[in-house]
Write a protein that holds these residues in place. Structure first.
Motif, mmCIF file in Angstrom:
data_model
loop_
_atom_site.group_PDB
_atom_site.id
_atom_site.type_symbol
_atom_site.label_atom_id
_atom_site.label_comp_id
_atom_site.label_asym_id
_atom_site.label_seq_id
_atom_site.Cartn_x
_atom_site.Cartn_y
_atom_site.Cartn_z
ATOM 1 N N SER A 173 -113.741 82.562 66.317
ATOM 2 C CA SER A 173 -115.148 82.784 66.662
ATOM 3 C C SER A 173 -115.618 84.159 66.213
ATOM 4 N N LEU A 174 -114.771 85.175 66.410
ATOM 5 C CA LEU A 174 -115.150 86.529 66.016
ATOM 6 C C LEU A 174 -115.314 86.646 64.504
ATOM 7 N N ILE A 175 -114.353 86.118 63.768
ATOM 8 C CA ILE A 175 -114.417 86.221 62.310
ATOM 9 C C ILE A 175 -115.565 85.387 61.757
ATOM 10 N N THR A 176 -115.783 84.202 62.339
ATOM 11 C CA THR A 176 -116.901 83.366 61.892
ATOM 12 C C THR A 176 -118.227 84.069 62.106
ATOM 13 N N ALA A 177 -118.358 84.759 63.234
ATOM 14 C CA ALA A 177 -119.598 85.488 63.507
ATOM 15 C C ALA A 177 -119.807 86.621 62.508
ATOM 16 N N LEU A 178 -118.726 87.343 62.180
ATOM 17 C CA LEU A 178 -118.844 88.431 61.209
ATOM 18 C C LEU A 178 -119.252 87.912 59.834
ATOM 19 N N LEU A 179 -118.585 86.849 59.391
ATOM 20 C CA LEU A 179 -118.886 86.312 58.065
ATOM 21 C C LEU A 179 -120.267 85.668 58.020
ATOM 22 N N SER A 180 -120.649 84.975 59.079
ATOM 23 C CA SER A 180 -121.967 84.332 59.104
ATOM 24 C C SER A 180 -123.080 85.364 59.032
ATOM 25 N N LYS A 181 -122.921 86.453 59.770
ATOM 26 C CA LYS A 181 -123.939 87.504 59.729
ATOM 27 C C LYS A 181 -124.014 88.129 58.343
ATOM 28 N N ALA A 182 -122.845 88.316 57.716
ATOM 29 C CA ALA A 182 -122.835 88.894 56.372
ATOM 30 C C ALA A 182 -123.464 87.948 55.356
ATOM 31 N N PHE A 183 -123.200 86.630 55.486
ATOM 32 C CA PHE A 183 -123.796 85.658 54.565
ATOM 33 C C PHE A 183 -125.309 85.573 54.748
ATOM 34 N N ASP A 184 -125.763 85.623 55.995
ATOM 35 C CA ASP A 184 -127.197 85.461 56.270
ATOM 36 C C ASP A 184 -127.994 86.726 55.977
ATOM 37 N N ASP A 185 -127.472 87.875 56.419
ATOM 38 C CA ASP A 185 -128.221 89.129 56.299
ATOM 39 C C ASP A 185 -127.790 89.973 55.105
ATOM 40 N N GLY A 186 -126.688 89.594 54.479
ATOM 41 C CA GLY A 186 -126.187 90.392 53.371
ATOM 42 C C GLY A 186 -125.251 91.485 53.853
ATOM 43 N N ALA A 187 -124.491 92.033 52.939
ATOM 44 C CA ALA A 187 -123.532 93.085 53.264
ATOM 45 C C ALA A 187 -123.588 94.164 52.198
ATOM 46 N N MET A 188 -123.571 95.410 52.632
ATOM 47 C CA MET A 188 -123.573 96.523 51.690
ATOM 48 C C MET A 188 -122.241 96.617 50.954
ATOM 49 N N ASN A 189 -121.167 96.240 51.645
ATOM 50 C CA ASN A 189 -119.839 96.339 51.049
ATOM 51 C C ASN A 189 -118.970 95.240 51.659
ATOM 52 N N TRP A 190 -118.549 94.278 50.831
ATOM 53 C CA TRP A 190 -117.731 93.182 51.335
ATOM 54 C C TRP A 190 -116.317 93.640 51.677
#
Length: 242
Positions: A173-190
């Motif tokens: 759940s924690l990792i899914t939340a991190l990745l989902s937020k990065a996919f939806d809002d974008g990430a400065m550094n993957w």
């Protein structure tokens, strides 16, 4: 001719009070320049100084306990403001306050919570009143009050938060939340996102934090867990449980 008696204690020696008088010339000039303003400002700061310790959250918690204690002395004990409290005042505050606390969980207050509160009250009293002190006798009396409240069931030493093991479901759940937020809002550094995910997996699986050194007698290479030692597989369409 006999030598004249000399007592070294009778001699007077000039003491060199300042070995390096030229080191603070700039500061001395600034002091002479603004001496009057600094004297007034320092006096104002000293008069308006209030007790503060720790982070902002700890300061708010401390002031909340101090306000409760002052309200108790003025309303319940009817003591005038500025009265120096004693250990008996703290004992009576403990006895009364645990009866007034209403928790959302309908449980009695925690022993640790009350202990931290009393420690905050004592710290404020030491700051506000120069003559206030907690003697060994007073310390034993306060400890006895803790035991008295505990025996009567008015405070508890049981943990107020139920702790659970971090299993695979919580990690997912924690990792899914991190990745989902990065996919939806974008990430400065993957790399940062991947590092956070790996840190969570490392903490849950090995009980260690990222950066901890793991010594192993049979390993002759680097004595640590490197990023290449772990692999993270991202499933685009994870299976669902029905």
């Amino acid at each position: 001719m006999a030598a004249e008696y000399f007592n070294s204690s009778d001699g007077e020696f000039d003491l060199d009070s300042n070995r390096f008088p030229t080191l603070v010339k700039r500061v001395l000039k600034a002091m002479h320049k603004d001496a009057r303003a600094n004297r007034i400002e320092s006096k104002k700061t000293s008069k308006n100084l209030v007790f503060s310790n720790g982070s902002l959250y700890q300061q708010k918690a401390g002031w909340s306990w101090w306000n409760r204690f002052n309200a108790f002395t003025e309303i319940v004990l009817e003591q005038p403001a500025g009265t120096i409290p004693t250990f008996e005042t703290i004992e009576r505050f403990m006895d009364t306050f645990v009866k007034l606390v209403k928790l959302k969980s309908n449980h009695v207050p925690s022993y640790i919570w009350l202990k931290h509160g009393v420690e905050n009250v004592i710290a404020f009293c030491k700051f506000e009143y120069e003559s206030f002190e907690i003697t060994k006798h007073a310390s034993r009396r306060i400890d006895a009050m803790y035991n008295h409240l505990f025996r009567e069931g008015r405070i508890t030493k049981d943990p107020t938060v139920e702790r659970r093991f971090v299993g695979s479901a919580i990690v997912r759940s924690l990792i899914t939340a991190l990745l989902s937020k990065a996919f939806d809002d974008g990430a400065m550094n993957w790399d940062l996102i991947n590092s956070k995910c790996l840190s969570i997996v490392l903490l849950a699986s090995l009980g260690s934090r990222a950066g901890d050194i793991a010594l192993y007698e049979h390993r002759v290479e680097l004595q640590m867990c490197c990023a290449s030692c772990c692999s993270l597989h991202i499933c685009i369409h994870p299976p669902t449980c029905e």
